[in-house]
Design a protein around this motif. Structure first.
Motif, PDB file in Angstrom:
ATOM      1  N   LEU A   4     -15.835  89.284  65.648  1.00  0.00           N
ATOM      2  CA  LEU A   4     -16.311  89.183  67.019  1.00  0.00           C
ATOM      3  C   LEU A   4     -17.457  88.183  67.171  1.00  0.00           C
ATOM      4  O   LEU A   4     -18.385  88.168  66.384  1.00  0.00           O
ATOM      5  CB  LEU A   4     -16.789  90.565  67.495  1.00  0.00           C
ATOM      6  CG  LEU A   4     -17.326  90.606  68.926  1.00  0.00           C
ATOM      7  CD1 LEU A   4     -16.197  90.464  69.936  1.00  0.00           C
ATOM      8  CD2 LEU A   4     -18.088  91.894  69.178  1.00  0.00           C
ATOM      9  N   ARG A   5     -17.334  87.327  68.200  1.00  0.00           N
ATOM     10  CA  ARG A   5     -18.433  86.426  68.547  1.00  0.00           C
ATOM     11  C   ARG A   5     -18.978  86.814  69.908  1.00  0.00           C
ATOM     12  O   ARG A   5     -18.215  87.113  70.821  1.00  0.00           O
ATOM     13  CB  ARG A   5     -17.947  84.973  68.576  1.00  0.00           C
ATOM     14  CG  ARG A   5     -17.812  84.366  67.182  1.00  0.00           C
ATOM     15  CD  ARG A   5     -17.796  82.844  67.261  1.00  0.00           C
ATOM     16  NE  ARG A   5     -16.794  82.380  68.217  1.00  0.00           N
ATOM     17  CZ  ARG A   5     -16.997  81.375  69.073  1.00  0.00           C
ATOM     18  NH1 ARG A   5     -18.142  80.733  69.088  1.00  0.00           N
ATOM     19  NH2 ARG A   5     -16.029  80.998  69.885  1.00  0.00           N
ATOM     20  N   TYR A   6     -20.306  86.776  70.026  1.00  0.00           N
ATOM     21  CA  TYR A   6     -20.964  87.126  71.294  1.00  0.00           C
ATOM     22  C   TYR A   6     -21.597  85.874  71.876  1.00  0.00           C
ATOM     23  O   TYR A   6     -22.366  85.194  71.199  1.00  0.00           O
ATOM     24  CB  TYR A   6     -22.030  88.190  71.033  1.00  0.00           C
ATOM     25  CG  TYR A   6     -22.995  88.415  72.183  1.00  0.00           C
ATOM     26  CD1 TYR A   6     -22.678  89.293  73.216  1.00  0.00           C
ATOM     27  CD2 TYR A   6     -24.220  87.760  72.222  1.00  0.00           C
ATOM     28  CE1 TYR A   6     -23.556  89.509  74.267  1.00  0.00           C
ATOM     29  CE2 TYR A   6     -25.115  87.968  73.273  1.00  0.00           C
ATOM     30  CZ  TYR A   6     -24.767  88.851  74.285  1.00  0.00           C
ATOM     31  OH  TYR A   6     -25.638  89.060  75.323  1.00  0.00           O
ATOM     32  N   LEU A   7     -21.250  85.551  73.119  1.00  0.00           N
ATOM     33  CA  LEU A   7     -21.826  84.393  73.794  1.00  0.00           C
ATOM     34  C   LEU A   7     -22.508  84.851  75.071  1.00  0.00           C
ATOM     35  O   LEU A   7     -21.972  85.704  75.787  1.00  0.00           O
ATOM     36  CB  LEU A   7     -20.730  83.376  74.145  1.00  0.00           C
ATOM     37  CG  LEU A   7     -19.854  82.878  72.990  1.00  0.00           C
ATOM     38  CD1 LEU A   7     -18.702  82.039  73.530  1.00  0.00           C
ATOM     39  CD2 LEU A   7     -20.691  82.064  72.010  1.00  0.00           C
ATOM     40  N   GLN A  38     -13.545 100.855  75.418  1.00  0.00           N
ATOM     41  CA  GLN A  38     -12.231 100.373  74.982  1.00  0.00           C
ATOM     42  C   GLN A  38     -12.306  99.789  73.568  1.00  0.00           C
ATOM     43  O   GLN A  38     -11.376  99.947  72.768  1.00  0.00           O
ATOM     44  CB  GLN A  38     -11.698  99.324  75.973  1.00  0.00           C
ATOM     45  CG  GLN A  38     -11.266  99.936  77.298  1.00  0.00           C
ATOM     46  CD  GLN A  38     -11.192  98.916  78.431  1.00  0.00           C
ATOM     47  OE1 GLN A  38     -11.414  97.727  78.230  1.00  0.00           O
ATOM     48  NE2 GLN A  38     -10.880  99.388  79.627  1.00  0.00           N
ATOM     49  N   MET A  39     -13.398  99.116  73.251  1.00  0.00           N
ATOM     50  CA  MET A  39     -13.570  98.583  71.897  1.00  0.00           C
ATOM     51  C   MET A  39     -13.725  99.712  70.889  1.00  0.00           C
ATOM     52  O   MET A  39     -13.131  99.713  69.820  1.00  0.00           O
ATOM     53  CB  MET A  39     -14.796  97.660  71.841  1.00  0.00           C
ATOM     54  CG  MET A  39     -14.557  96.293  72.472  1.00  0.00           C
ATOM     55  SD  MET A  39     -16.100  95.391  72.778  1.00  0.00           S
ATOM     56  CE  MET A  39     -16.765  95.238  71.125  1.00  0.00           C
ATOM     57  N   ARG A  40     -14.524 100.682  71.254  1.00  0.00           N
ATOM     58  CA  ARG A  40     -14.814 101.807  70.371  1.00  0.00           C
ATOM     59  C   ARG A  40     -13.540 102.604  70.042  1.00  0.00           C
ATOM     60  O   ARG A  40     -13.340 103.053  68.923  1.00  0.00           O
ATOM     61  CB  ARG A  40     -15.847 102.693  71.071  1.00  0.00           C
ATOM     62  CG  ARG A  40     -16.072 104.030  70.439  1.00  0.00           C
ATOM     63  CD  ARG A  40     -17.211 103.961  69.464  1.00  0.00           C
ATOM     64  NE  ARG A  40     -17.296 105.202  68.731  1.00  0.00           N
ATOM     65  CZ  ARG A  40     -18.265 105.491  67.887  1.00  0.00           C
ATOM     66  NH1 ARG A  40     -19.215 104.622  67.667  1.00  0.00           N
ATOM     67  NH2 ARG A  40     -18.280 106.631  67.255  1.00  0.00           N
ATOM     68  N   SER A  41     -12.693 102.770  71.069  1.00  0.00           N
ATOM     69  CA  SER A  41     -11.471 103.563  70.857  1.00  0.00           C
ATOM     70  C   SER A  41     -10.408 102.768  70.113  1.00  0.00           C
ATOM     71  O   SER A  41      -9.376 103.313  69.738  1.00  0.00           O
ATOM     72  CB  SER A  41     -10.917 104.007  72.208  1.00  0.00           C
ATOM     73  OG  SER A  41     -10.375 102.886  72.890  1.00  0.00           O
ATOM     74  N   GLY A  42     -10.654 101.468  69.937  1.00  0.00           N
ATOM     75  CA  GLY A  42      -9.671 100.638  69.247  1.00  0.00           C
ATOM     76  C   GLY A  42      -8.608 100.081  70.176  1.00  0.00           C
ATOM     77  O   GLY A  42      -7.702  99.363  69.743  1.00  0.00           O
ATOM     78  N   LEU A  44      -9.044  97.871  72.351  1.00  0.00           N
ATOM     79  CA  LEU A  44      -9.304  96.432  72.495  1.00  0.00           C
ATOM     80  C   LEU A  44     -10.037  95.923  71.268  1.00  0.00           C
ATOM     81  O   LEU A  44     -10.961  96.585  70.782  1.00  0.00           O
ATOM     82  CB  LEU A  44     -10.222  96.211  73.700  1.00  0.00           C
ATOM     83  CG  LEU A  44      -9.624  95.721  75.015  1.00  0.00           C
ATOM     84  CD1 LEU A  44     -10.762  95.454  75.980  1.00  0.00           C
ATOM     85  CD2 LEU A  44      -8.768  94.493  74.833  1.00  0.00           C
ATOM     86  N   LYS A  45      -9.622  94.752  70.777  1.00  0.00           N
ATOM     87  CA  LYS A  45     -10.354  94.104  69.684  1.00  0.00           C
ATOM     88  C   LYS A  45     -10.618  92.664  70.077  1.00  0.00           C
ATOM     89  O   LYS A  45      -9.946  91.751  69.600  1.00  0.00           O
ATOM     90  CB  LYS A  45      -9.527  94.168  68.391  1.00  0.00           C
ATOM     91  CG  LYS A  45      -9.497  95.539  67.750  1.00  0.00           C
ATOM     92  CD  LYS A  45      -8.877  95.453  66.355  1.00  0.00           C
ATOM     93  CE  LYS A  45      -9.030  96.724  65.559  1.00  0.00           C
ATOM     94  NZ  LYS A  45      -8.275  97.859  66.038  1.00  0.00           N
ATOM     95  N   PRO A  46     -11.570  92.428  70.961  1.00  0.00           N
ATOM     96  CA  PRO A  46     -11.799  91.060  71.416  1.00  0.00           C
ATOM     97  C   PRO A  46     -12.348  90.168  70.297  1.00  0.00           C
ATOM     98  O   PRO A  46     -13.063  90.642  69.416  1.00  0.00           O
ATOM     99  CB  PRO A  46     -12.817  91.214  72.549  1.00  0.00           C
ATOM    100  CG  PRO A  46     -13.454  92.535  72.332  1.00  0.00           C
ATOM    101  CD  PRO A  46     -12.498  93.385  71.569  1.00  0.00           C
ATOM    102  N   GLY A  47     -11.998  88.885  70.356  1.00  0.00           N
ATOM    103  CA  GLY A  47     -12.529  87.933  69.394  1.00  0.00           C
ATOM    104  C   GLY A  47     -13.825  87.318  69.887  1.00  0.00           C
ATOM    105  O   GLY A  47     -14.709  86.963  69.109  1.00  0.00           O
ATOM    106  N   VAL A  48     -13.924  87.196  71.209  1.00  0.00           N
ATOM    107  CA  VAL A  48     -15.114  86.604  71.827  1.00  0.00           C
ATOM    108  C   VAL A  48     -15.514  87.463  73.025  1.00  0.00           C
ATOM    109  O   VAL A  48     -14.659  87.869  73.817  1.00  0.00           O
ATOM    110  CB  VAL A  48     -14.834  85.162  72.324  1.00  0.00           C
ATOM    111  CG1 VAL A  48     -16.036  84.604  73.075  1.00  0.00           C
ATOM    112  CG2 VAL A  48     -14.480  84.252  71.160  1.00  0.00           C
TER     113      VAL A  48
END
Lengths: 289, 158
Positions: A4-7, A38-42, A44-48
């Motif tokens: 994951l990248r954070y911008l 959504q990320m925590r539950s899996g 969603l797995k965003p790249g950015v």
């Protein structure tokens, strides 16, 4: 999630460039109250992740010269609650936004995020539909405007094109004798998802409704604009016959699911009941009571 | 994966830490910062046990990324007492036994403090609505609500 990248861009052009470049792996972060879950539950797995809160336009509330409002996409519910005039002009939209989650959630959650999350039960959406709100979106091909009811495409989906970001929500100015209200049905008193949500906006002159809009949530794959309900109210003095007709129009518009919160029959009936109650509150407010 | 360097202020102290981009603020607080007062309950924003303030705004630390604290001001339960002197809310929660298991307590205190800063004279209904995002399964809220109301009255009298 290690890649994951954070911008956190500080300009809209920069955000759109980064968001479009990252393609389908990118997600916009406004309040994050849906995204992080959504990320925590899996799910969603965003790249950015593109955090839009450092772009001034996204966090501003502006009363326009004509008396309308322009709300940045990342303005939190609490910021709107604390705004001097917003709740006086659009009490129904504010009460809908202030029903999203808890005070903690409202400290971050935005109407823009609530809309883009695409939940049929999003509380702010029926109220914004009733308000006649228009959203401004911007993408690699420039800016465009969409009616708020045209944003949701289905559960979790919107009609924004790839690379487009919701920038702001514009609420129109209000003629004298106008107001709005939002009511939802939930099985408990707080912190739950709407079984039915109804937003009503009215303009009343000499006791007669001259303009009306009705938004209906949680009873179809998307939040609905119920034009037949508005037609039944316009020209009436909100008498029993007009309200019954508008309630029937809301029930007729329902295409709900059966789930643990409510059956199809229950949701369909409650949609009509809530229409009557919400219209009564909006009318009372429009009369300045 | 390179860690991100974050500069922030926590409980009035300038603070720097490293985190993964996907770490939540709660992860950072309880992990490298060793501020374990904020509790992880649901990790989905439903229970309020991890409540903190971000620039004086009450938020769930499980619902924000640690990197989002860059340049902002965080307050946690660890910053509530003044040295050895408990905050009036903490003192009152103790005196009135406004807890049983205690897992919700730090979040309840942070949320109650945020309420009293906005509204020093809340009605019981306002307290109950404000604390609806803080889940308590032991006291049924009554002792907590009474403690908040009593503290508010005491603080107003001072």
């Amino acid at each position: 999630m290690t890649e994951l990248r954070y911008l956190a861009p500080t300009s809209l052009d920069e955000a759109i460039g980064a968001f479009a470049k990252a393609g389908s792996a990118a997600r916009i972060l406004a309040g994050g109250t849906d995204l992080l879950v959504q990320m925590r539950s899996g799910a969603l797995k965003p790249g950015v992740i593109v955090d839009i809160k450092k772009i001034p336009e996204m966090t501003q509330i502006e009363q326009t010269a004509d008396g309308g409002f322009r709300i940045g996409a990342a303005v939190s519910g609490m910021a709107l609650h604390d705004h001097e005039t917003f709740g006086k002009v659009w009490p129904g939209v504010l009460e809908a936004i202030n029903l999203i989650g808890s005070k903690q959630v409202q400290g971050r959650a935005s109407a823009g995020g609530n809309l883009c999350n695409g939940s049929p039960a999003g509380d702010s959406v029926p109220a914004m539909v009733a308000a006649g709100a228009v959203v401004t979106v911007q993408g690699p091909n420039g800016r465009r405007e969409l009616k708020v009811e045209d944003v949701p495409a289905g559960p979790g989906r919107t009609n924004l094109k790839p690379g487009e970001i919701l920038v702001s929500i514009t609420l129109p100015p209000r003629p004298a004798g106008s107001s709005d209200a939002y009511l939802r049905m939930i099985p408990r008193t707080e912190m739950d998802i709407a079984v039915v949500g109804v937003g009503v906006s009215l303009t009343i002159k000499d006791g007669t409704v001259t303009a009306a809009r009705v938004g209906l949530g949680a009873v179809a794959p998307t939040v609905l604009l119920v034009e037949d309900a508005a037609k039944a109210l316009i020209g009436s003095k909100l008498d029993d016959a007009a309200l019954a007709k508008a309630a029937a129009a809301c029930s007729a518009a329902c295409r709900p699911i059966d789930d643990k919160r409510g059956t199809i029959a229950y949701r369909t009936k409650v949609a009509g009941v809530l229409l009557k109650r919400t219209a009564a509150i909006a009318a009372k407010r429009a009369a300045g009571k | 994966m390179a860690k991100v360097h974050v500069t922030t202020t926590i409980n009035g102290e300038p603070m720097e830490f490293l985190c993964e981009p996907s770490d939540t603020m709660l992860d950072a607080l309880r992990g490298s910062l060793n501020l374990t007062g904020s509790k992880e309950g649901c990790a989905s924003g439903d229970c309020g046990a991890c409540s903190i303030t971000l620039d004086d705004q009450l938020v769930c630390s499980c619902l924000m990324l640690a990197v989002e604290s860059e340049g902002h001001e965080i307050r946690t339960i660890e910053g509530m007492a003044n040295g050895d002197k408990l905050h009036p809310l903490q003192q009152k929660f103790l005196e009135m036994a406004a807890l049983q298991c205690g897992i919700c307590t730090s979040g309840m205190l942070v949320a109650s403090d945020a309420l009293l800063k906005r509204n020093p004279n809340p009605s019981e209904e306002e307290v109950r609505f404000w604390l609806a995002g803080n889940l308590c399964r032991c006291t049924g809220y009554d002792k907590i609500v009474r403690a908040v109301m009593d503290t508010a009255a005491e603080m107003r009298a001072q």
